[in-house]
Every structure is written in structure tokens, then in C-alpha cells.
Design a protein around this motif. Sequence first.
Motif, short mmCIF file in Angstrom:
data_model
loop_
_atom_site.label_atom_id
_atom_site.label_comp_id
_atom_site.label_asym_id
_atom_site.label_seq_id
_atom_site.Cartn_x
_atom_site.Cartn_y
_atom_site.Cartn_z
N LEU A 204 1.04 -1.64 0.15
CA LEU A 204 -0.12 0.16 -0.15
C LEU A 204 0.51 0.93 -0.31
O LEU A 204 0.68 1.86 -0.64
N PRO A 205 1.69 1.09 0.85
CA PRO A 205 2.73 2.78 0.73
C PRO A 205 3.46 3.24 -0.23
O PRO A 205 3.42 3.89 -1.20
N LYS A 206 3.84 1.18 -0.20
CA LYS A 206 5.14 1.93 -1.75
C LYS A 206 4.29 1.64 -3.11
O LYS A 206 4.77 2.92 -3.75
N SER A 224 -7.90 -6.01 11.82
CA SER A 224 -7.53 -5.93 10.65
C SER A 224 -8.07 -4.11 9.55
O SER A 224 -7.07 -4.05 9.27
N MET A 225 -9.07 -4.15 10.35
CA MET A 225 -10.06 -3.22 9.84
C MET A 225 -8.81 -1.40 10.65
O MET A 225 -8.51 -0.54 9.05
N ARG A 229 -7.53 1.56 7.95
CA ARG A 229 -7.60 3.06 8.48
C ARG A 229 -5.63 3.44 8.64
O ARG A 229 -5.36 4.47 8.51
N ALA A 230 -4.79 2.96 9.29
CA ALA A 230 -3.91 3.05 9.67
C ALA A 230 -2.74 3.77 8.33
O ALA A 230 -2.35 4.19 8.04
N LEU A 231 -3.10 2.42 7.04
CA LEU A 231 -2.35 2.75 6.25
C LEU A 231 -2.81 3.89 5.52
O LEU A 231 -2.37 4.77 4.28
N LYS A 232 -4.09 4.46 5.54
CA LYS A 232 -4.90 5.40 4.48
C LYS A 232 -4.01 6.41 4.87
O LYS A 232 -4.02 7.38 4.33
N SER A 233 -4.03 6.60 6.17
CA SER A 233 -3.88 7.87 7.32
C SER A 233 -2.44 8.47 7.32
O SER A 233 -1.45 9.27 7.55
N ALA A 240 2.54 -1.27 11.75
CA ALA A 240 2.89 -2.41 11.70
C ALA A 240 2.65 -2.97 13.71
O ALA A 240 2.53 -3.88 13.54
N THR A 241 2.75 -2.15 14.05
CA THR A 241 2.15 -2.88 15.04
C THR A 241 0.79 -3.57 15.38
O THR A 241 0.64 -4.92 16.02
N LEU A 242 -0.14 -2.92 14.92
CA LEU A 242 -1.42 -4.49 14.38
C LEU A 242 -1.22 -5.25 14.08
O LEU A 242 -1.76 -6.29 14.16
#
Length: 309
Positions: A204-206, A224-225, A229-233, A240-242
Amino acid sequence: MKTTAVTRADLERSVIAVPPLARNADLSLNADENRKLVRHLEQGGVSTLLYGGNANLYNTGVSEFPHLLAMLREIAGADTWMIPSLGPDYGKAMDQAAILREFDFPTAMMLPMSFGATPAGVATAIARVAERAQRPLTAYVKSDNYIAPDSLAALIRDGAICSVKYAVVRENPAEDAYLSRILDAVDKSYVVSGIGERPVLDHLPKFGLTGFTSGSICVAPTLSMAILRALKSGDLARAATLREHFLPLEDLRDGSSPIRVLHEAVTLSGVADMGSMLPMFSNITDPALLEQIRAAAHTLLAADRAFAG
């Protein structure tokens, strides 16, 4: 059940859960236990369910397909998007496409062939199956050079594909020449990461993929949700922690059988009883492995419940 055409917003709004399929001892579909799993996912915020490899649809007969579609439609929540799968072989997919026409699912995924296929042949099959189904398909890219990137782009332009599930496993997901070539040809908004939580910090980020699929979400939907949300923000550290919560179960899946371990994990977690596996798969019987799966599933479910509050 969602019946409207697939949009980018649909692909972005939820992690795409890829659940196992509950069956009775006689291998008939178990609507009650499948409904339990769907409600567990919905209560955790999941709105998209893809029934494919984890549901062992590779081994289902064409005669069962209308019953499966009817059950999925019946157990879905009002706004839940259900995605069945076709194939993997061309003849079976064409027969199933004719049945799919009688239902209002917006898309179905074309399962990947591991033998007996060429990239050009795969593209032709997807085009013809989509035409017979009278709706766009979801392409499942699971191996290197399975289909040419230009063919994927042409199928999208022609309306034969509405999304791509990319699931080629790499030792280092950040280095993926095939995915890069696909994204040179196809708008990234059509492509989702298709290998669970493990590669999402790169996919997702790269690469900018729209979302991701998950099997272990069937145990821990809220967590998982939260990763999505963390990746989108842009909060990669939180994502990574989740993600750490999922790795013990994912390690067991990768070390044995992703489909069989997930099937048992959902049952052993207490979320729903998945029952007997349809041949040519079989249930896990090794007591030591089952105990490891039980422990990982219970720990993951407990973390999910604690996170949900």
C-alpha cells in the motif's frame, strides 16, 4: 446485499475478507455457520467478502454453484458486498458464468490456473467468461507473468475486469518487478494486495495499491480494519504494530497450508464451526498442529476483542 456496479470506493471502504466455507459432515453447505462468520465480520466493520481459495471453490461442482450463490445472497447484510468465484478451468467457468447471469452479484473472481494455461489464453478466458456472465470479473494474479500487463489493461478498458487481486508471493514484497510492470499499464486504483496482512506495509505505501485481502480477518476483523485505516492515514508505525497480532497465525498458515489452517482456526477460535473440508482438501488431524492453531486463534481473537473495547 450490495448489487450496484463496482467502484473505487467499494475497493477502498473495507479490507476484503476471504473466508473459509462452512460445510456439514455430509459436505453440504451449512448456512447457519456461514451466517455466524459473516455476522462476526460485519460486526467488526467488514463490508466485503470474497469467497475463493480459502472457501475451496476450486473443488466445487457446477451443480452446487446456484445453491452457493443463493446462500451467499441470503446470509449477506443489507450493504455487504459478496464476491463469489468461478473456475479455475475455462469450461467450468463458462458453465458457472451462465448461472451467475441469473443472480445480481456485481462481479465474480476468476480463480487462477496453476497448470494448463498461457498468459494469452488467460486473457481470452477472462474476456469470454465476462461476456457470458454479462458483468466484469475480478482477475486473480497469483504467479509471475500469469497474464501480460497490457492484457490486463485491455480487459479493464473493455469492461471485462473491474479489479485485480495481486497475490504473487515475494521474499521481499518491496521488490516486485512484475507488480511494477502491471502498475505501469493499469491504474493502481484497480489493484488490491491479495496476500493478507504480511506484505501490506509495502504494497500500500510503496506501490499505492487500493486495499488488501485477508483470511485471518475472519478471526480478528476489528484489528485488520484498523490496519487499513492506519495505512490510509499514513501511520505506518501503527499499522506495523497492529500487524504483529496476525503474524503467529500467518506463520502457521505459511508453514503448513494457508487454506487448511485458516479453516481450522475459525472453528477453533469459536467464531463459527467450519466443519468438514471438501475434497481434494482434508481437515488437519495432527494434534500438535491443531493445538498451535487453537492457541494462535484464541490469542488473536482476544486481542481483537480487547482492541474493540
